[in-house]
Structures are given as structure tokens and as C-alpha cells.
Design a protein around this motif. Structure first.
Motif, PDB file in Angstrom:
ATOM      1  N   GLY A 139      24.579  21.994   7.872  1.00 44.50           N
ATOM      2  CA  GLY A 139      24.022  22.128   9.206  1.00 44.50           C
ATOM      3  C   GLY A 139      23.499  20.822   9.747  1.00 44.50           C
ATOM      4  N   VAL A 140      22.809  20.925  10.871  1.00 45.88           N
ATOM      5  CA  VAL A 140      22.197  19.762  11.508  1.00 45.88           C
ATOM      6  C   VAL A 140      20.792  20.130  11.957  1.00 45.88           C
ATOM      7  N   ILE A 141      19.989  19.094  12.147  1.00 46.14           N
ATOM      8  CA  ILE A 141      18.667  19.267  12.725  1.00 46.14           C
ATOM      9  C   ILE A 141      18.507  18.243  13.832  1.00 46.14           C
ATOM     10  N   GLY A 142      17.929  18.670  14.941  1.00 45.94           N
ATOM     11  CA  GLY A 142      17.726  17.777  16.070  1.00 45.94           C
ATOM     12  C   GLY A 142      16.688  18.352  17.008  1.00 45.94           C
ATOM     13  N   PRO A 143      16.481  17.724  18.156  1.00 41.06           N
ATOM     14  CA  PRO A 143      15.524  18.248  19.132  1.00 41.06           C
ATOM     15  C   PRO A 143      15.995  19.585  19.679  1.00 41.06           C
ATOM     16  N   THR A 144      15.096  20.379  20.207  1.00 39.53           N
ATOM     17  CA  THR A 144      15.499  21.679  20.747  1.00 39.53           C
ATOM     18  C   THR A 144      16.472  21.532  21.903  1.00 39.53           C
ATOM     19  N   ARG A 145      16.542  20.365  22.522  1.00 42.37           N
ATOM     20  CA  ARG A 145      17.456  20.177  23.652  1.00 42.37           C
ATOM     21  C   ARG A 145      18.840  19.711  23.194  1.00 42.37           C
ATOM     22  N   LEU A 146      19.205  19.893  21.927  1.00 45.28           N
ATOM     23  CA  LEU A 146      20.531  19.451  21.485  1.00 45.28           C
ATOM     24  C   LEU A 146      21.629  20.278  22.158  1.00 45.28           C
ATOM     25  N   ASN A 147      22.833  19.759  22.131  1.00 45.45           N
ATOM     26  CA  ASN A 147      23.976  20.377  22.799  1.00 45.45           C
ATOM     27  C   ASN A 147      24.521  21.518  21.939  1.00 45.45           C
ATOM     28  N   TYR A 148      23.928  22.706  22.061  1.00 45.15           N
ATOM     29  CA  TYR A 148      24.293  23.837  21.212  1.00 45.15           C
ATOM     30  C   TYR A 148      25.770  24.206  21.366  1.00 45.15           C
ATOM     31  N   ALA A 149      26.276  24.188  22.587  1.00 43.51           N
ATOM     32  CA  ALA A 149      27.650  24.627  22.837  1.00 43.51           C
ATOM     33  C   ALA A 149      28.650  23.752  22.096  1.00 43.51           C
ATOM     34  N   ARG A 150      28.328  22.488  21.890  1.00 40.72           N
ATOM     35  CA  ARG A 150      29.227  21.577  21.189  1.00 40.72           C
ATOM     36  C   ARG A 150      28.955  21.553  19.696  1.00 40.72           C
ATOM     37  N   VAL A 151      27.689  21.610  19.318  1.00 37.08           N
ATOM     38  CA  VAL A 151      27.324  21.415  17.917  1.00 37.08           C
ATOM     39  C   VAL A 151      27.585  22.668  17.083  1.00 37.08           C
ATOM     40  N   VAL A 152      27.358  23.845  17.629  1.00 33.38           N
ATOM     41  CA  VAL A 152      27.559  25.077  16.855  1.00 33.38           C
ATOM     42  C   VAL A 152      28.984  25.171  16.318  1.00 33.38           C
ATOM     43  N   PRO A 153      30.032  25.039  17.157  1.00 37.94           N
ATOM     44  CA  PRO A 153      31.397  25.105  16.590  1.00 37.94           C
ATOM     45  C   PRO A 153      31.711  23.937  15.659  1.00 37.94           C
ATOM     46  N   MET A 154      31.040  22.796  15.849  1.00 38.42           N
ATOM     47  CA  MET A 154      31.251  21.664  14.950  1.00 38.42           C
ATOM     48  C   MET A 154      30.723  21.982  13.554  1.00 38.42           C
ATOM     49  N   VAL A 155      29.559  22.627  13.481  1.00 34.40           N
ATOM     50  CA  VAL A 155      29.004  23.058  12.198  1.00 34.40           C
ATOM     51  C   VAL A 155      29.906  24.125  11.575  1.00 34.40           C
ATOM     52  N   ASP A 156      30.409  25.036  12.406  1.00 34.69           N
ATOM     53  CA  ASP A 156      31.321  26.070  11.899  1.00 34.69           C
ATOM     54  C   ASP A 156      32.553  25.439  11.248  1.00 34.69           C
ATOM     55  N   PHE A 157      33.146  24.454  11.921  1.00 33.74           N
ATOM     56  CA  PHE A 157      34.352  23.810  11.394  1.00 33.74           C
ATOM     57  C   PHE A 157      34.037  23.050  10.108  1.00 33.74           C
ATOM     58  N   THR A 158      32.889  22.385  10.065  1.00 37.25           N
ATOM     59  CA  THR A 158      32.508  21.646   8.864  1.00 37.25           C
ATOM     60  C   THR A 158      32.335  22.600   7.683  1.00 37.25           C
ATOM     61  N   ALA A 159      31.710  23.761   7.932  1.00 42.69           N
ATOM     62  CA  ALA A 159      31.535  24.747   6.859  1.00 42.69           C
ATOM     63  C   ALA A 159      32.889  25.221   6.343  1.00 42.69           C
ATOM     64  N   ALA A 160      33.836  25.465   7.247  1.00 39.50           N
ATOM     65  CA  ALA A 160      35.178  25.896   6.821  1.00 39.50           C
ATOM     66  C   ALA A 160      35.873  24.801   6.016  1.00 39.50           C
ATOM     67  N   THR A 161      35.664  23.543   6.417  1.00 39.84           N
ATOM     68  CA  THR A 161      36.279  22.416   5.700  1.00 39.84           C
ATOM     69  C   THR A 161      35.690  22.293   4.292  1.00 39.84           C
ATOM     70  N   LEU A 162      34.376  22.429   4.175  1.00 38.77           N
ATOM     71  CA  LEU A 162      33.729  22.340   2.865  1.00 38.77           C
ATOM     72  C   LEU A 162      34.134  23.518   1.973  1.00 38.77           C
ATOM     73  N   ALA A 163      34.377  24.668   2.574  1.00 36.79           N
ATOM     74  CA  ALA A 163      34.840  25.813   1.795  1.00 36.79           C
ATOM     75  C   ALA A 163      36.182  25.506   1.144  1.00 36.79           C
ATOM     76  N   ARG A 164      37.061  24.827   1.886  1.00 37.88           N
ATOM     77  CA  ARG A 164      38.360  24.435   1.310  1.00 37.88           C
ATOM     78  C   ARG A 164      38.138  23.384   0.208  1.00 37.88           C
ATOM     79  N   LEU A 165      37.196  22.472   0.418  1.00 33.70           N
ATOM     80  CA  LEU A 165      36.893  21.463  -0.607  1.00 33.70           C
ATOM     81  C   LEU A 165      36.413  22.121  -1.893  1.00 33.70           C
ATOM     82  N   MET A 166      35.537  23.117  -1.767  1.00 34.12           N
ATOM     83  CA  MET A 166      34.978  23.770  -2.939  1.00 34.12           C
ATOM     84  C   MET A 166      36.003  24.674  -3.612  1.00 34.12           C
ATOM     85  N   GLY A 167      37.059  25.060  -2.878  1.00 36.19           N
ATOM     86  CA  GLY A 167      38.096  25.882  -3.464  1.00 36.19           C
ATOM     87  C   GLY A 167      38.938  25.076  -4.441  1.00 36.19           C
TER      88      GLY A 167
END
Length: 346
Positions: A318-346
Motif C-alpha cells: 500500500g501507500v501512505i500520504g496526505p488525506t488529499r492524495l489522488n484516490y482515483a489514480r492511486v487505488v487502482p495502482m495499489v490494486d495492480f501492484t498487489a496483483a503483480t506481487l501475487a504473481r511474484l510470490m507464486g
């Protein structure tokens, strides 16, 4: 005051609220009626101010005393994230950058750290990843003499990672005894985890098969004790990009930034927060005081678990930032990173 459901807001209130939130998340400054009027909303400035006042009265907007504009409250941000946000998927370049870092050769911790660093850079936040609590398996252990009283213990894991520790050696330990101790440990403990090795070593040293002299036996016991103790203390959390939390907007609120950096120093508390995101498959968003850890710093955390081949959760990114962070952009970015790490751990 309870936050009203989005359906209870009038169409013009929803439109104005969205403009305020979008503008504030982009600029970090309160939004005035003139800005809203320029966005294409067909209302007079006076009518816009009236709607903004209504949104303030229900707890969705706030008016800082230094500005005539409005900014979303944490309640307002929660309403926006849950009911109004349109996500923006990562670009092909962003996806490629994340996948490239996750493919870093070497120990898995290095790939996790590299992936966390690129996530930090792309999101302009600090990147966080909970390191899987995995047990490395030993390939070989050797001892290299450094002085009459010290040796370098070299542990090679089956994943190719190499770690070194300086050990005190028993008095009068010869080079041949160091080799003998290393050969014994490699032959006896290869393919085992540290926990398994501890039990195997105790049984071997008690039996007649461990034909080691006293000094070599002591070194073997001492070496494994050091590795096992270090294994218990392995970091479970990687944080990258703290410096990105100090931007131009943050310079006007240095006390909040100091509070946030202090929070990041308490890695056990951060790890506990991320651990709470392990349940379920969806992304968790913690906004400001919704989590006591960030009540003072006014920060948000976006986190998602990732799983191994067996479907079990092995970590959280995940990420941590100010409450005014760009949720619409960052949320799917975290989702994609989690999916990528899942493939790495596989």
C-alpha cells in the motif's frame, strides 16, 4: 453528525461537491465559488455559495478560517471514495515499471523493496509493503577466518540470498576446524529452515554421528544460534519514499508532516494497521482519524493484500500520504501492484 448517503444529496449538490473534491485533491487548496462556476456548473456564485453552506452544515465540507473557499472533510472524502469516485487505471508505462521492479533478481525482499520504491515514485506517496513471514531454507553455511578470535559466517539460502555475520570463535580454533564446522552444518542442515535446523542440530550433536571436536561443536552451536536469533528479528515491513511526503503543500503544514514521519518510525504500529487489511480481497482505505494512528497527522492509507499460489494471504502492499492524495489514480495502482506481487510470490 452522521454523513448523509450520496442519494440524499440533490443533483446540484452532488455536482458541486464533486468539483470541490476534485479541485482540492489536485491543488491542495480550498475551493471558492468562482472556481466552481468556471467548471461549467450553470449557477450563480451566490447559489453556489448557498449549496456549499448546506454541504458544510451536513459535515461534508469545511471552511478554513484563512480562506473563503471550502475543502472536503474526512467524512466528505469517505463519501467521495465510496460513492462518487471514478478510478483511472494505471497506464501501460506505469504497469511496465511496476512489473519490472517486481521482477528484480535476487532475494524476494529485494524485489519487494524495489516494487515498493517504484510504487512510491508513481503515487507520490510513501510506499509500504508487509514482507511475507517466510522461512528461508539453507543451502550452505561456511566460516572464513578473520582473526584468531573472529570468523565470518556465510549463509547461502536456497533462493540464492547470501547473508554474513561476524562471530567470536573459540580460542585456538584452526582453519581446518572452521572448514570442518561449515561442512558439517551444510551436510546436516542443507534444505532445512532455521527452525527445523535447530531441532536437527540438537539431535545430531547428542548422537554419536557428530564426530566434531569441542571447538568445532561450539562454533556450530554458536553459528546457528546467531542465525536463528536474527531470523526472529527479520523486518516485516518495508517503507520507501518518506521524502515524497514533504511537498510544496506540506511545507505550510510542517507539524502534520512531522507527526506523520514520527508515525512511520513506529513500524510495529504500521505493521498492525496493514495486518488489519489482510482480511478479504478488496482494497482498504483508511482516511485520517478513521485510524487512531493517523489522527494527528491527518494521513490516509490505501492497502491491499496479496496471495501466494495456495491462495493464502502472504503480505499487504500500500501507500501512505496526505488525506488529499489522488484516490482515483492511486487505488487502482495499489490494486495492480498487489496483483503483480501475487504473481511474484507464486
Amino acid at each position: 453528525m452522521a454523513t448523509p448517503p450520496i442519494i440524499e444529496l440533490s443533483a446540484r449538490a452532488r455536482d458541486i461537491f464533486r468539483v470541490v473534491v476534485d479541485s482540492y485533491l489536485e491543488s491542495g487548496v480550498p475551493v471558492g465559488s468562482k472556481t466552481i462556476a468556471r467548471s461549467g456548473i450553470n449557477l450563480s456564485p451566490a447559489s453556489i455559495r448557498g449549496v456549499m453552506q448546506e454541504l458544510e452544515e451536513v459535515g461534508l465540507l469545511a471552511a478554513p478560517h484563512t480562506s473563503a473557499g471550502r475543502m472536503p472533510t474526512e467524512q466528505g472524502l469517505r463519501l467521495f471514495v465510496d460513492g462518487m469516485m471514478h478510478v483511472h487505471e494505471p497506464s501501460a508505462e506505469e504497469r511496465a515499471a511496476i512489473e519490472a521492479r517486481a521482477g528484480t533478481h535476487g532475494p524476494v525482499e529485494e524485489a519487494l523493496a524495489a516494487t515498493t520504491a517504484i510504487l512510491s515514485g508513481l503515487s507520490a506517496c510513501a510506499g509500504l509493503v508487509m514482507v511475507p513471514k517466510r522461512e528461508v531454507k539453507l543451502r550452505s553455511i561456511g566460516f572464513v577466518p578473520l582473526s584468531p578470535v573472529q570468523a565470518l559466517a556465510v549463509l547461502v539460502s536456497e533462493d540464492g540470498s547470501v547473508e554474513n555475520r561476524v562471530l567470536q570463535v573459540p580460542g585456538g580454533m584452526t582453519s581446518s576446524a572452521l572448514v570442518e564446522a561449515g561442512n558439517f552444518m551444510t551436510a546436516t542442515l542443507g534444505g532445512l529452515t532455521l527452525a527445523e535446523a535447530q531441532g536437527r542440530l540438537e539431535r545430531e550433536l547428542k548422537g554419536t554421528r557428530a564426530a566434531l571436536d569441542g571447538a568445532a561443536r561450539e562454533l556450530v552451536e554458536r553459528g546457528l544460534a546467531v542465525w536463528s536469533e536474527d531470523g526472529e528479528r527479520r523486518p516485516v515491513l518495508i517503507v520507501r519514499g518518506q521524502g515524497r511526503l514533504i511537498d510544496a503543500a506540506a511545507a505550510a503544514d510542517l507539524e502534520r508532516v512531522r507527526d506523520l514521519l514520527d508515525d512511520l518510525e513506529g513500524k510495529q504500529e504500521i505493521a498492525s494497521l496493514l495486518d488489519s487489511a489482510r482480511a478479504g480481497d478488496s482494497t482498504r482505505i483508511f482516511i485520517g482519524a478513521e485510524n487512531k494512528l493517523f489522527a494527528l497527522s491527518g494521513s490516509s492509507v490505501i492497502a491491499r493484500p496479496f496471495r501466494g499460489l495456495d491462495g493464502q494471504v502472504v503480505g499487504v502492499v500500500g501507500v501512505i500520504g496526505p488525506t488529499r492524495l489522488n484516490y482515483a489514480r492511486v487505488v487502482p495502482m495499489v490494486d495492480f501492484t498487489a496483483a503483480t506481487l501475487a504473481r511474484l510470490m507464486g
